[in-house]
Design a protein around this motif. Structure first.
Motif, mmCIF file in Angstrom:
data_model
loop_
_atom_site.group_PDB
_atom_site.id
_atom_site.type_symbol
_atom_site.label_atom_id
_atom_site.label_comp_id
_atom_site.label_asym_id
_atom_site.label_seq_id
_atom_site.Cartn_x
_atom_site.Cartn_y
_atom_site.Cartn_z
ATOM 1 N N GLY A 54 145.411 -10.956 133.508
ATOM 2 C CA GLY A 54 145.332 -11.756 132.296
ATOM 3 C C GLY A 54 145.161 -13.230 132.607
ATOM 4 N N ALA A 55 144.844 -13.998 131.570
ATOM 5 C CA ALA A 55 144.502 -15.406 131.771
ATOM 6 C C ALA A 55 145.625 -16.187 132.440
ATOM 7 N N ASP A 90 141.617 -3.369 135.465
ATOM 8 C CA ASP A 90 142.478 -4.514 135.774
ATOM 9 C C ASP A 90 142.738 -4.605 137.272
ATOM 10 N N ARG A 200 149.252 -20.996 125.139
ATOM 11 C CA ARG A 200 148.306 -19.925 125.452
ATOM 12 C C ARG A 200 146.870 -20.442 125.413
ATOM 13 N N ARG A 204 143.722 -20.711 128.405
ATOM 14 C CA ARG A 204 142.362 -20.178 128.277
ATOM 15 C C ARG A 204 141.314 -21.281 128.328
ATOM 16 N N TRP A 214 138.834 -13.800 133.301
ATOM 17 C CA TRP A 214 140.077 -13.035 133.342
ATOM 18 C C TRP A 214 139.866 -11.758 132.546
ATOM 19 N N ARG A 215 140.873 -10.908 132.512
ATOM 20 C CA ARG A 215 140.823 -9.653 131.780
ATOM 21 C C ARG A 215 141.631 -9.765 130.496
ATOM 22 N N GLU A 216 141.069 -9.267 129.400
ATOM 23 C CA GLU A 216 141.812 -9.192 128.148
ATOM 24 C C GLU A 216 142.381 -7.788 128.006
ATOM 25 N N ASP A 217 143.682 -7.702 127.747
ATOM 26 C CA ASP A 217 144.364 -6.427 127.572
ATOM 27 C C ASP A 217 144.271 -6.012 126.103
ATOM 28 N N ASN A 220 147.226 -5.754 123.708
ATOM 29 C CA ASN A 220 147.835 -6.941 123.087
ATOM 30 C C ASN A 220 147.560 -7.005 121.586
ATOM 31 N N ASP A 221 146.622 -6.191 121.099
ATOM 32 C CA ASP A 221 146.339 -6.136 119.662
ATOM 33 C C ASP A 221 146.983 -4.924 118.991
#
Length: 298
Positions: A54-55, A90, A200, A204, A214-217, A220-221
Motif C-alpha cells: 500500500g501507499a 501484492d 493519507r 499519495r 503502489w497497490r490499492e487493496d 479497503n472499500d
C-alpha cells in the motif's frame, strides 16, 4: 499461524546480490534522516519495514532506501492469502519493488480462517506476531510501519464507538514494544511509526508527484469491516456536519488523550506496591490482594 517461505520455494525471495550501488531515487536522501531523528531511530540502526504494498508502507520503504548512507534494511511482506490472486499480486509487487531498490526481501505466509469472527483483529495479531518473529530471527529489532494520521483517527473513533477507558482511546503510538512469547529468551521488537504526522492524501500526493506506484487493496472499500465504515461513512458525515474543523478537533482530542496517558505513566513509574503490614501475619498472602503505596511517594 504464520509460516516463512524457504529457499527452493518458487515464492521465496532471498537477499538480492548487492554488487552494485542502490539506484538513485527521486527523493532527497536527507528526508529519512529527519524523520528517523524525530522518531528516535539511531543512525545505522538495523531496520525492518513492514511492506504491504500500500501507499503508506511503500513510501516508508522509498524514504529509507533513499537515505545515504542507507541503514541495514530488510523489507517484510506478510501475505494473509485472503484475497486470492490479489494477495499474490501484492506479494509479487513487493518482491519486484525490493529488487528494483536492492532491498533484501522476506515474504511470510499467514494461515487464517476467514469464517471465524473478528477477522480484522486476528489478522492484525497474526501479522505482528509473524513480523516480530522474523525481526528477531534476522536481528532487525526495529520494525518501521507506515501508519499515518488518518489511521490514528480511525482507530480513535473505532475505540470510542466500541467503548474504551481513557488509556484505550489513544490511537497508534509513535513507538510500541512487541514482547517475545512468554518464557522465550528473545529480545523485544520496537515498532516505530514515523508517518503519524502525515495525512493519507499527503502520502499519495508525495508518491504521485515522483511517479512512484503502489497497490490499492480493494478490501479497503468493503463495508463489512468496521474500519471501512468509519473511513467511508462516519468521517465524511462528521466533515459535512462540522467541516474540516471537526476532524481537526478529533485529532487534537486523540493527541490530548495520548499526552495525558504519557504524563500519568511518567508520574507513576517510580511507584511500587508494597505488601501491607498485616500480610506478615499470613505467609500465604496472595499478591493479587494488592498492597500499599508510600504516602511520601504519592
Amino acid at each position: 499461524m504464520a509460516s516463512i517461505a524457504h529457499a527452493g520455494d518458487p515464492h521465496s525471495y532471498g537477499d538480492p546480490v548487492m554488487d552494485h550501488p542502490p539506484p538513485a531515487l527521486p527523493i532527497s536522501s536527507d528526508r529519512w534522516s529527519r524523520l528517523a531523528r524525530a522518531a528516535g531511530i539511531g543512525a545505522g540502526e538495523r531496520l525492518a519495514v513492514a511492506l504491504s504494498g500500500g501507499a503508506d508502507s511503500v513510501l516508508v520503504l522509498h524514504l529509507v532506501a533513499a537515505a545515504r548512507p542507507r541503514p541495514p534494511l530488510l523489507a517484510i511482506h506478510a501475505d494473509h492469502g485472503l484475497r486470492g490472486p490479489a494477495s499474490r499480486g501484492d506479494a509479487l509487487f513487493c518482491r519486484d519493488l525490493c529488487a528494483a531498490l536492492a532491498v533484501p526481501f522476506r515474504e511470510l505466509r499467514l494461515d487464517l480462517d476467514p469464517a471465524r469472527p473478528s477477522l480484522e483483529a486476528r489478522a492484525r495479531a497474526a501479522r505482528y506476531a509473524a513480523l516480530a518473529a522474523e525481526c528477531r530471527r534476522t536481528g532487525h529489532l526495529t520494525l518501521v510501519t507506515g501508519h499515518h494520521a488518518d489511521d490514528a483517527l480511525e482507530t480513535l473513533l473505532l475505540r470510542w464507538i466500541r467503548g474504551s477507558d481513557p488509556a484505550g482511546l489513544a490511537g497508534p503510538r509513535a513507538v510500541t514494544m512487541l514482547a517475545p512469547p512468554p518464557g522465550a529468551p528473545a529480545p523485544a521488537v520496537r515498532v516505530v511509526r514515523p508517518l503519524l504526522a502525515w495525512r493519507r492524501e499527503e502520502v499519495r500526493r508525495f508518491l504521485l508527484d515522483r511517479g512512484l506506484s503502489w497497490r490499492e487493496d480493494a478490501s479497503n472499500d468493503d463495508l463489512s469491516f468496521a474500519r471501512n465504515r468509519v473511513r467511508h461513512r462516519l468521517l465524511p458525515l462528521l466533515s459535512r456536519l462540522g467541516g474540516a474543523e471537526e476532524i481537526a478537533n478529533l485529532r487534537a482530542f486523540g493527541r490530548a488523550v495520548e499526552d495525558l496517558e504519557a504524563r500519568f505513566a511518567a508520574a507513576t513509574a517510580p511507584l511500587a506496591w508494597l505488601s501491607p503490614p498485616y500480610a506478615l501475619l499470613d505467609p500465604r498472602w496472595p499478591a493479587s490482594r494488592g498492597g500499599v503505596l508510600p504516602r511520601a511517594a504519592l
